[in-house]
Design a protein around this motif. Structure first.
Motif, PDB file in Angstrom:
ATOM      1  N   TYR A  30     -34.530  29.960  37.638  1.00 26.99           N
ATOM      2  CA  TYR A  30     -35.064  31.575  37.520  1.00 26.99           C
ATOM      3  C   TYR A  30     -35.361  31.989  36.067  1.00 26.99           C
ATOM      4  CZ  TYR A  30     -32.299  31.397  41.861  1.00 26.99           C
ATOM      5  OH  TYR A  30     -31.780  31.166  43.199  1.00 26.99           O
ATOM      6  N   PRO A  31     -36.434  32.765  36.140  1.00 24.28           N
ATOM      7  CA  PRO A  31     -36.878  33.519  34.959  1.00 24.28           C
ATOM      8  C   PRO A  31     -35.970  34.295  34.238  1.00 24.28           C
ATOM      9  CG  PRO A  31     -38.730  33.632  36.817  1.00 24.28           C
ATOM     10  CD  PRO A  31     -37.546  32.999  37.511  1.00 24.28           C
ATOM     11  N   GLU A  32     -36.241  34.216  32.905  1.00 20.27           N
ATOM     12  CA  GLU A  32     -35.177  35.113  32.167  1.00 20.27           C
ATOM     13  C   GLU A  32     -34.883  36.394  32.674  1.00 20.27           C
ATOM     14  OE1 GLU A  32     -37.755  33.254  30.868  1.00 20.27           O
ATOM     15  OE2 GLU A  32     -37.195  32.466  28.876  1.00 20.27           O
ATOM     16  N   GLU A  33     -35.866  37.294  33.200  1.00 19.91           N
ATOM     17  CA  GLU A  33     -35.914  38.620  33.636  1.00 19.91           C
ATOM     18  C   GLU A  33     -34.867  38.651  34.715  1.00 19.91           C
ATOM     19  OE1 GLU A  33     -39.913  37.488  35.357  1.00 19.91           O
ATOM     20  OE2 GLU A  33     -38.829  36.919  33.379  1.00 19.91           O
ATOM     21  N   HIS A  34     -34.651  37.754  35.507  1.00 21.54           N
ATOM     22  CA  HIS A  34     -33.793  37.990  36.771  1.00 21.54           C
ATOM     23  C   HIS A  34     -32.240  37.710  36.549  1.00 21.54           C
ATOM     24  CE1 HIS A  34     -37.443  36.065  38.978  1.00 21.54           C
ATOM     25  NE2 HIS A  34     -37.577  37.502  38.572  1.00 21.54           N
ATOM     26  N   TYR A  35     -31.789  36.855  35.321  1.00 22.79           N
ATOM     27  CA  TYR A  35     -30.330  36.587  35.341  1.00 22.79           C
ATOM     28  C   TYR A  35     -30.088  36.934  33.836  1.00 22.79           C
ATOM     29  CZ  TYR A  35     -29.632  34.969  40.318  1.00 22.79           C
ATOM     30  OH  TYR A  35     -29.449  34.986  41.172  1.00 22.79           O
ATOM     31  N   ALA A  36     -31.071  36.577  32.742  1.00 21.18           N
ATOM     32  CA  ALA A  36     -30.441  36.186  31.412  1.00 21.18           C
ATOM     33  C   ALA A  36     -29.587  37.503  30.874  1.00 21.18           C
ATOM     34  CB  ALA A  36     -31.687  36.254  30.394  1.00 21.18           C
ATOM     35  N   MET A  37     -29.900  38.774  31.245  1.00 22.23           N
ATOM     36  CA  MET A  37     -29.198  40.179  30.723  1.00 22.23           C
ATOM     37  C   MET A  37     -27.800  40.040  31.203  1.00 22.23           C
ATOM     38  SD  MET A  37     -31.221  40.944  28.559  1.00 22.23           S
ATOM     39  CE  MET A  37     -29.973  42.027  27.979  1.00 22.23           C
ATOM     40  N   ASN A  38     -27.804  39.614  32.674  1.00 22.81           N
ATOM     41  CA  ASN A  38     -26.159  39.913  33.240  1.00 22.81           C
ATOM     42  C   ASN A  38     -25.508  38.526  32.735  1.00 22.81           C
ATOM     43  OD1 ASN A  38     -28.054  41.375  35.205  1.00 22.81           O
ATOM     44  ND2 ASN A  38     -25.743  41.474  35.916  1.00 22.81           N
ATOM     45  N   LEU A  39     -26.112  37.674  32.249  1.00 23.08           N
ATOM     46  CA  LEU A  39     -25.092  36.571  32.129  1.00 23.08           C
ATOM     47  C   LEU A  39     -24.865  36.272  30.659  1.00 23.08           C
ATOM     48  CD1 LEU A  39     -26.998  33.672  34.398  1.00 23.08           C
ATOM     49  CD2 LEU A  39     -24.631  34.675  34.848  1.00 23.08           C
ATOM     50  N   ILE A  40     -25.654  36.707  29.787  1.00 24.05           N
ATOM     51  CA  ILE A  40     -25.361  36.951  28.316  1.00 24.05           C
ATOM     52  C   ILE A  40     -24.289  37.899  28.227  1.00 24.05           C
ATOM     53  CG2 ILE A  40     -26.246  37.728  26.188  1.00 24.05           C
ATOM     54  CD1 ILE A  40     -28.962  36.111  26.895  1.00 24.05           C
ATOM     55  N   ARG A  41     -24.299  39.079  28.814  1.00 22.89           N
ATOM     56  CA  ARG A  41     -23.222  40.143  28.865  1.00 22.89           C
ATOM     57  C   ARG A  41     -22.035  39.330  29.150  1.00 22.89           C
ATOM     58  NH1 ARG A  41     -26.305  44.199  31.263  1.00 22.89           N
ATOM     59  NH2 ARG A  41     -25.304  43.916  33.273  1.00 22.89           N
ATOM     60  N   GLN A  42     -21.892  38.490  30.170  1.00 20.15           N
ATOM     61  CA  GLN A  42     -21.054  37.683  30.789  1.00 20.15           C
ATOM     62  C   GLN A  42     -20.423  36.600  29.926  1.00 20.15           C
ATOM     63  OE1 GLN A  42     -21.471  36.771  34.941  1.00 20.15           O
ATOM     64  NE2 GLN A  42     -22.593  38.806  35.338  1.00 20.15           N
ATOM     65  N   GLY A  43     -21.096  36.353  28.922  1.00 21.82           N
ATOM     66  CA  GLY A  43     -20.553  35.345  27.898  1.00 21.82           C
ATOM     67  C   GLY A  43     -21.355  34.167  27.684  1.00 21.82           C
ATOM     68  N   ALA A  44     -22.507  34.009  28.331  1.00 21.48           N
ATOM     69  CA  ALA A  44     -23.423  32.926  27.981  1.00 21.48           C
ATOM     70  C   ALA A  44     -23.965  33.052  26.825  1.00 21.48           C
ATOM     71  CB  ALA A  44     -24.563  32.992  28.898  1.00 21.48           C
ATOM     72  N   SER A  45     -24.061  31.701  25.891  1.00 20.07           N
ATOM     73  CA  SER A  45     -24.709  31.726  24.787  1.00 20.07           C
ATOM     74  C   SER A  45     -26.094  31.698  24.512  1.00 20.07           C
ATOM     75  CB  SER A  45     -23.904  30.556  23.808  1.00 20.07           C
ATOM     76  OG  SER A  45     -22.569  30.425  23.964  1.00 20.07           O
ATOM     77  N   GLY A  46     -26.773  31.364  25.641  1.00 19.93           N
ATOM     78  CA  GLY A  46     -28.134  31.535  25.484  1.00 19.93           C
ATOM     79  C   GLY A  46     -28.809  31.258  27.178  1.00 19.93           C
ATOM     80  N   TYR A  47     -30.050  31.414  27.358  1.00 16.57           N
ATOM     81  CA  TYR A  47     -30.587  31.236  28.523  1.00 16.57           C
ATOM     82  C   TYR A  47     -31.882  30.534  28.260  1.00 16.57           C
ATOM     83  CZ  TYR A  47     -31.813  32.306  33.414  1.00 16.57           C
ATOM     84  OH  TYR A  47     -32.190  32.393  34.855  1.00 16.57           O
ATOM     85  N   LEU A  48     -32.082  29.579  29.189  1.00 14.67           N
ATOM     86  CA  LEU A  48     -33.507  29.025  28.957  1.00 14.67           C
ATOM     87  C   LEU A  48     -34.042  28.692  30.414  1.00 14.67           C
ATOM     88  CD1 LEU A  48     -33.519  26.286  26.128  1.00 14.67           C
ATOM     89  CD2 LEU A  48     -34.700  28.433  26.273  1.00 14.67           C
ATOM     90  N   ASN A  49     -35.116  28.961  30.834  1.00 14.49           N
ATOM     91  CA  ASN A  49     -36.015  28.579  31.737  1.00 14.49           C
ATOM     92  C   ASN A  49     -36.219  26.995  32.050  1.00 14.49           C
ATOM     93  OD1 ASN A  49     -38.473  28.208  33.689  1.00 14.49           O
ATOM     94  ND2 ASN A  49     -37.323  29.960  34.768  1.00 14.49           N
ATOM     95  N   LYS A  50     -36.028  26.265  33.037  1.00 14.56           N
ATOM     96  CA  LYS A  50     -36.221  24.896  33.009  1.00 14.56           C
ATOM     97  C   LYS A  50     -37.592  24.553  32.675  1.00 14.56           C
ATOM     98  CE  LYS A  50     -32.463  23.501  36.048  1.00 14.56           C
ATOM     99  NZ  LYS A  50     -32.119  22.733  37.304  1.00 14.56           N
ATOM    100  N   GLU A  51     -38.459  25.636  32.872  1.00 16.55           N
ATOM    101  CA  GLU A  51     -40.051  25.402  32.473  1.00 16.55           C
ATOM    102  C   GLU A  51     -40.227  25.142  31.148  1.00 16.55           C
ATOM    103  OE1 GLU A  51     -42.643  24.840  34.791  1.00 16.55           O
ATOM    104  OE2 GLU A  51     -40.875  24.942  36.302  1.00 16.55           O
ATOM    105  N   CYS A  52     -39.241  25.466  30.187  1.00 17.88           N
ATOM    106  CA  CYS A  52     -39.475  25.668  28.690  1.00 17.88           C
ATOM    107  C   CYS A  52     -39.768  24.182  28.115  1.00 17.88           C
ATOM    108  CB  CYS A  52     -38.164  26.129  28.358  1.00 17.88           C
ATOM    109  SG  CYS A  52     -36.780  25.145  28.174  1.00 17.88           S
ATOM    110  N   ASP A  53     -40.034  24.057  27.148  1.00 20.02           N
ATOM    111  CA  ASP A  53     -40.331  22.870  26.366  1.00 20.02           C
ATOM    112  C   ASP A  53     -39.124  22.123  25.972  1.00 20.02           C
ATOM    113  OD1 ASP A  53     -40.997  21.027  24.093  1.00 20.02           O
ATOM    114  OD2 ASP A  53     -42.807  22.206  23.466  1.00 20.02           O
ATOM    115  N   PRO A  54     -39.168  20.795  26.221  1.00 21.82           N
ATOM    116  CA  PRO A  54     -37.797  20.166  25.964  1.00 21.82           C
ATOM    117  C   PRO A  54     -37.032  20.180  24.614  1.00 21.82           C
ATOM    118  CG  PRO A  54     -39.281  18.859  27.395  1.00 21.82           C
ATOM    119  CD  PRO A  54     -39.868  20.027  26.951  1.00 21.82           C
ATOM    120  N   ALA A  55     -38.097  20.334  23.538  1.00 19.90           N
ATOM    121  CA  ALA A  55     -37.569  20.407  22.402  1.00 19.90           C
ATOM    122  C   ALA A  55     -36.830  21.678  21.987  1.00 19.90           C
ATOM    123  CB  ALA A  55     -39.011  20.494  21.374  1.00 19.90           C
ATOM    124  N   GLU A  56     -36.990  22.916  22.867  1.00 24.23           N
ATOM    125  CA  GLU A  56     -36.541  24.054  22.727  1.00 24.23           C
ATOM    126  C   GLU A  56     -34.966  23.995  23.327  1.00 24.23           C
ATOM    127  OE1 GLU A  56     -37.169  28.790  23.568  1.00 24.23           O
ATOM    128  OE2 GLU A  56     -38.295  27.548  24.683  1.00 24.23           O
TER     129      GLU A  56
END
Length: 210
Positions: free
Chosen positions: A84-110
């Protein structure tokens, strides 16, 4: 050496990540899990520095497992790696304790960069998530209704939107049916919706479910 746990219901994804991480001398995969429930067992039994976890899994999802993992292993960094793109879940999950959020389309090095950052006890915030944070600060009052839900309300909302019954939700979240009904009433009021079909329509429109 950074000890990593991989949580994804697709064996091919876990294998690919494991192979990729093996090419980096400072990374070691210490365990794997295929569901949220297995992820909770993994952090209980295995010494980990960073958990790389998918969101959408059968049974107990990454969203359902996040709070429990945080409670069982507060020092483990949690990197959400989601379709899922960042705008759908990232904010909720970072608020809930996730340390980071990446979309699977990102560069593997990231992914490697994020793991190294999170292993130091920091959060990994991509430019797009930083932009979402800035927008949220600027528009607290007109944030989307689902971003105003509590962690538990958000979990119940997603399950209702997918068509799960109050009994199913109660069992998967270890709650009573009455408590689930209370959450349902509260989240309906917050979101200004009247029925489960309204919830499903909202979730589909905002691409929170497929």
């Amino acid at each position: 050496m950074i000890r990593i746990g991989i949580v994804d219901d697709h064996a091919i994804v876990r294998t690919g990540l494991k192979q990729f991480f093996s090419e980096h001398v400072d990374l070691r995969v210490a365990g794997e899990a295929a569901s949220g429930r297995e992820a909770i067992d993994l952090v209980r039994t295995t010494e980990l520095d960073v958990l790389v976890m998918d969101l959408s899994m059968p049974g107990q999802s990454g969203i359902d497992a996040l709070a429990m993992i945080r409670a069982k292993a507060p020092d483990v960094g949690i990197l959400i790696l989601s379709g899922y793109p960042e705008e759908h879940y990232a904010m909720n999950l970072i608020r809930q304790g996730a340390s980071g959020y990446l979309n699977k389309e990102c560069d593997p090095a990231e992914i490697v960069e994020a793991i190294r950052t999170i292993s130091l006890g920091k959060r990994y915030i991509t430019p797009s998530v930083a932009e979402l944070l800035a927008q949220q600060l600027n528009r607290k009052n007109d944030a989307p209704p689902h971003e105003q839900l509590s962690e538990r309300e958000f979990q119940v909302f997603l399950k209702l939107a997918k068509g799960e019954t109050a009994g199913d939700i109660a069992e998967s979240l270890s709650l009573s049916v009455k408590t689930v009904s209370t959450y349902r009433t509260r989240l309906m009021e917050k979101m200004g919706l009247n029925s489960n079909s309204d919830l499903t329509y909202y979730a589909l429109k905002n691409r929170l479910i497929d």
